[in-house]
Design a protein around this motif. Structure first.
Motif, PDB file in Angstrom:
ATOM      1  N   ARG A 126       0.836  -1.205   0.000  1.00  0.00           N
ATOM      2  CA  ARG A 126       0.000   0.000   0.000  1.00  0.00           C
ATOM      3  C   ARG A 126       0.877   1.263   0.000  1.00  0.00           C
ATOM      4  NH1 ARG A 126      -3.398  -2.960   3.648  1.00  0.00           N
ATOM      5  NH2 ARG A 126      -2.313  -1.981   5.394  1.00  0.00           N
ATOM      6  N   ARG A 127       1.930   1.247   0.812  1.00  0.00           N
ATOM      7  CA  ARG A 127       2.829   2.400   0.856  1.00  0.00           C
ATOM      8  C   ARG A 127       3.515   2.612  -0.495  1.00  0.00           C
ATOM      9  NH1 ARG A 127       6.548   1.141   5.599  1.00  0.00           N
ATOM     10  NH2 ARG A 127       5.407  -0.799   5.633  1.00  0.00           N
ATOM     11  N   LEU A 128       3.912   1.481  -1.120  1.00  0.00           N
ATOM     12  CA  LEU A 128       4.566   1.577  -2.430  1.00  0.00           C
ATOM     13  C   LEU A 128       3.596   2.159  -3.461  1.00  0.00           C
ATOM     14  CD1 LEU A 128       7.040   1.007  -4.216  1.00  0.00           C
ATOM     15  CD2 LEU A 128       6.102  -1.281  -4.592  1.00  0.00           C
ATOM     16  N   ALA A 129       2.358   1.734  -3.446  1.00  0.00           N
ATOM     17  CA  ALA A 129       1.364   2.246  -4.381  1.00  0.00           C
ATOM     18  C   ALA A 129       1.147   3.739  -4.161  1.00  0.00           C
ATOM     19  CB  ALA A 129       0.054   1.484  -4.228  1.00  0.00           C
ATOM     20  N   LEU A 130       1.105   4.169  -2.908  1.00  0.00           N
ATOM     21  CA  LEU A 130       0.955   5.586  -2.594  1.00  0.00           C
ATOM     22  C   LEU A 130       2.164   6.377  -3.097  1.00  0.00           C
ATOM     23  CD1 LEU A 130      -0.617   7.881  -1.215  1.00  0.00           C
ATOM     24  CD2 LEU A 130       0.602   7.289   0.903  1.00  0.00           C
ATOM     25  N   TYR A 131       3.348   5.857  -2.846  1.00  0.00           N
ATOM     26  CA  TYR A 131       4.586   6.518  -3.285  1.00  0.00           C
ATOM     27  C   TYR A 131       4.607   6.652  -4.810  1.00  0.00           C
ATOM     28  CZ  TYR A 131       9.584   7.165  -4.162  1.00  0.00           C
ATOM     29  OH  TYR A 131      10.796   7.623  -4.605  1.00  0.00           O
ATOM     30  N   GLU A 132       4.216   5.586  -5.507  1.00  0.00           N
ATOM     31  CA  GLU A 132       4.197   5.620  -6.971  1.00  0.00           C
ATOM     32  C   GLU A 132       3.179   6.649  -7.460  1.00  0.00           C
ATOM     33  OE1 GLU A 132       3.408   1.549  -8.091  1.00  0.00           O
ATOM     34  OE2 GLU A 132       5.508   0.993  -7.920  1.00  0.00           O
ATOM     35  N   ALA A 133       2.043   6.715  -6.813  1.00  0.00           N
ATOM     36  CA  ALA A 133       1.018   7.669  -7.233  1.00  0.00           C
ATOM     37  C   ALA A 133       1.474   9.098  -6.997  1.00  0.00           C
ATOM     38  CB  ALA A 133      -0.285   7.398  -6.495  1.00  0.00           C
ATOM     39  N   LEU A 134       2.158   9.356  -5.903  1.00  0.00           N
ATOM     40  CA  LEU A 134       2.598  10.708  -5.587  1.00  0.00           C
ATOM     41  C   LEU A 134       3.776  11.165  -6.453  1.00  0.00           C
ATOM     42  CD1 LEU A 134       2.421  10.705  -1.676  1.00  0.00           C
ATOM     43  CD2 LEU A 134       0.903  11.889  -3.248  1.00  0.00           C
ATOM     44  N   THR A 135       4.704  10.258  -6.713  1.00  0.00           N
ATOM     45  CA  THR A 135       5.926  10.659  -7.424  1.00  0.00           C
ATOM     46  C   THR A 135       5.875  10.367  -8.902  1.00  0.00           C
ATOM     47  OG1 THR A 135       6.974   8.531  -6.985  1.00  0.00           O
ATOM     48  CG2 THR A 135       7.352  10.309  -5.380  1.00  0.00           C
ATOM     49  N   GLY A 136       5.063   9.466  -9.317  1.00  0.00           N
ATOM     50  CA  GLY A 136       5.021   9.079 -10.720  1.00  0.00           C
ATOM     51  C   GLY A 136       6.147   8.115 -11.068  1.00  0.00           C
ATOM     52  N   ILE A 137       6.862   7.668 -10.089  1.00  0.00           N
ATOM     53  CA  ILE A 137       7.962   6.718 -10.323  1.00  0.00           C
ATOM     54  C   ILE A 137       7.436   5.331  -9.964  1.00  0.00           C
ATOM     55  CG2 ILE A 137      10.269   6.022  -9.626  1.00  0.00           C
ATOM     56  CD1 ILE A 137      10.775   8.928  -8.871  1.00  0.00           C
ATOM     57  N   LYS A 138       7.662   4.412 -10.903  1.00  0.00           N
ATOM     58  CA  LYS A 138       7.200   3.041 -10.672  1.00  0.00           C
ATOM     59  C   LYS A 138       8.427   2.149 -10.580  1.00  0.00           C
ATOM     60  CE  LYS A 138       4.359  -0.551 -12.495  1.00  0.00           C
ATOM     61  NZ  LYS A 138       3.104  -0.916 -12.113  1.00  0.00           N
ATOM     62  N   LEU A 139       8.487   1.349  -9.525  1.00  0.00           N
ATOM     63  CA  LEU A 139       9.590   0.420  -9.334  1.00  0.00           C
ATOM     64  C   LEU A 139       9.090  -0.987  -9.615  1.00  0.00           C
ATOM     65  CD1 LEU A 139      11.015   1.779  -5.965  1.00  0.00           C
ATOM     66  CD2 LEU A 139      11.959   2.120  -8.244  1.00  0.00           C
ATOM     67  N   ASP A 140       9.859  -1.704 -10.432  1.00  0.00           N
ATOM     68  CA  ASP A 140       9.555  -3.119 -10.690  1.00  0.00           C
ATOM     69  C   ASP A 140      10.742  -3.939 -10.214  1.00  0.00           C
ATOM     70  OD1 ASP A 140       7.042  -2.904 -11.954  1.00  0.00           O
ATOM     71  OD2 ASP A 140       8.058  -2.160 -13.760  1.00  0.00           O
ATOM     72  N   LEU A 141      10.463  -4.857  -9.302  1.00  0.00           N
ATOM     73  CA  LEU A 141      11.532  -5.728  -8.810  1.00  0.00           C
ATOM     74  C   LEU A 141      11.743  -6.840  -9.816  1.00  0.00           C
ATOM     75  CD1 LEU A 141      10.509  -5.995  -5.059  1.00  0.00           C
ATOM     76  CD2 LEU A 141      12.237  -4.523  -6.062  1.00  0.00           C
ATOM     77  N   GLY A 142      12.966  -6.965 -10.244  1.00  0.00           N
ATOM     78  CA  GLY A 142      13.292  -8.016 -11.202  1.00  0.00           C
ATOM     79  C   GLY A 142      13.845  -9.225 -10.476  1.00  0.00           C
ATOM     80  N   VAL A 143      14.624  -9.979 -11.213  1.00  0.00           N
ATOM     81  CA  VAL A 143      15.231 -11.179 -10.657  1.00  0.00           C
ATOM     82  C   VAL A 143      16.470 -10.782  -9.870  1.00  0.00           C
ATOM     83  CG1 VAL A 143      16.280 -13.391 -11.225  1.00  0.00           C
ATOM     84  CG2 VAL A 143      14.386 -12.537 -12.598  1.00  0.00           C
ATOM     85  N   GLY A 144      16.603 -11.322  -8.674  1.00  0.00           N
ATOM     86  CA  GLY A 144      17.778 -11.050  -7.867  1.00  0.00           C
ATOM     87  C   GLY A 144      17.749  -9.632  -7.329  1.00  0.00           C
ATOM     88  N   THR A 145      18.791  -8.840  -7.674  1.00  0.00           N
ATOM     89  CA  THR A 145      18.893  -7.475  -7.157  1.00  0.00           C
ATOM     90  C   THR A 145      18.591  -6.438  -8.228  1.00  0.00           C
ATOM     91  OG1 THR A 145      21.244  -7.480  -7.664  1.00  0.00           O
ATOM     92  CG2 THR A 145      20.603  -8.130  -5.429  1.00  0.00           C
ATOM     93  N   ILE A 146      18.041  -6.857  -9.339  1.00  0.00           N
ATOM     94  CA  ILE A 146      17.742  -5.926 -10.437  1.00  0.00           C
ATOM     95  C   ILE A 146      16.406  -5.264 -10.182  1.00  0.00           C
ATOM     96  CG2 ILE A 146      17.308  -5.709 -12.902  1.00  0.00           C
ATOM     97  CD1 ILE A 146      19.106  -8.156 -13.278  1.00  0.00           C
ATOM     98  N   VAL A 147      16.413  -3.929 -10.244  1.00  0.00           N
ATOM     99  CA  VAL A 147      15.201  -3.138 -10.064  1.00  0.00           C
ATOM    100  C   VAL A 147      15.098  -2.218 -11.276  1.00  0.00           C
ATOM    101  CG1 VAL A 147      14.033  -1.416  -8.640  1.00  0.00           C
ATOM    102  CG2 VAL A 147      15.436  -3.178  -7.558  1.00  0.00           C
ATOM    103  N   SER A 148      13.953  -2.188 -11.875  1.00  0.00           N
ATOM    104  CA  SER A 148      13.775  -1.235 -12.984  1.00  0.00           C
ATOM    105  C   SER A 148      12.874  -0.112 -12.506  1.00  0.00           C
ATOM    106  CB  SER A 148      13.194  -1.934 -14.209  1.00  0.00           C
ATOM    107  OG  SER A 148      11.898  -2.370 -13.968  1.00  0.00           O
ATOM    108  N   CYS A 149      13.191   1.059 -12.946  1.00  0.00           N
ATOM    109  CA  CYS A 149      12.491   2.247 -12.482  1.00  0.00           C
ATOM    110  C   CYS A 149      11.899   2.941 -13.700  1.00  0.00           C
ATOM    111  CB  CYS A 149      13.477   3.152 -11.756  1.00  0.00           C
ATOM    112  SG  CYS A 149      12.721   4.622 -11.091  1.00  0.00           S
ATOM    113  N   THR A 150      10.650   3.261 -13.634  1.00  0.00           N
ATOM    114  CA  THR A 150       9.964   3.954 -14.726  1.00  0.00           C
ATOM    115  C   THR A 150       9.421   5.264 -14.171  1.00  0.00           C
ATOM    116  OG1 THR A 150       9.250   1.807 -15.535  1.00  0.00           O
ATOM    117  CG2 THR A 150       8.179   3.735 -16.463  1.00  0.00           C
TER     118      THR A 150
END
Length: 158
Positions: A126-150
């Motif tokens: 829920r906090r992540l969804a709120l953060y994404e809505a406020l900032t417009g930044i979306k984080l996708d957790l990939g495999v291992g330690t890879i994170v993609s940011c949109t």
């Protein structure tokens, strides 16, 4: 000498009923050995006293009692074995129930721990969804330690 004495005893046994004035029926002609055996049995029956007859009956009654007692003992042994097996089965059932209760307690504790973790994960989501809505930044957790940011922007008004 023995044969002569036995012959005399047998003759005496045969003469005894006649001496009492009783008529003795004669069996059909048989072998000498068979006749001798019959005469011996008659003589033995004459000699047997009342206490001996009572002892003979008492022995027969004792054998019957012993035979019946052994039958009852065998039946009781079988019944005791059946109850013993049932008791063993019952004790195994009690042990199984106790182990299942312990496992139930352990699994309930695990469930509570997992529920707490799930609750924490829902809160983080829920906090992540709120953060994404406020900032417009979306984080996708990939495999291992890879994170993609949109990042998305708001179009400028012109």
């Amino acid at each position: 000498l023995h044969a002569l004495q036995l012959s005399h005893i047998v003759m005496t046994a045969d003469a005894a009923p006649a001496a009492r004035g009783e008529e003795q029926p004669r069996p059909p002609a048989a072998s000498g050995e068979e006749q001798l055996r019959r005469k011996y049995e008659k003589l033995r029956d004459l000699r047997e006293t009342q206490p001996e007859r009572e002892a003979k009956r008492a022995r027969a009654a004792l054998q019957e009692v012993e035979s019946n007692a052994s039958k009852y003992v065998e039946a009781l042994k079988r019944e005791a074995e059946t109850h013993k097996r049932a008791s063993i089965d019952l004790s195994h059932g009690v042990e199984l129930a106790e182990s299942l209760q312990a496992e139930n307690v352990r699994l309930r504790a695990q469930l509570e721990a997992l529920s707490a973790e799930a609750s924490g994960a829902r809160s983080a989501a829920r906090r992540l969804a709120l953060y994404e809505a406020l900032t417009g930044i979306k984080l996708d957790l990939g495999v291992g330690t890879i994170v993609s940011c949109t990042c998305t922007g708001i179009p400028a008004e012109g």
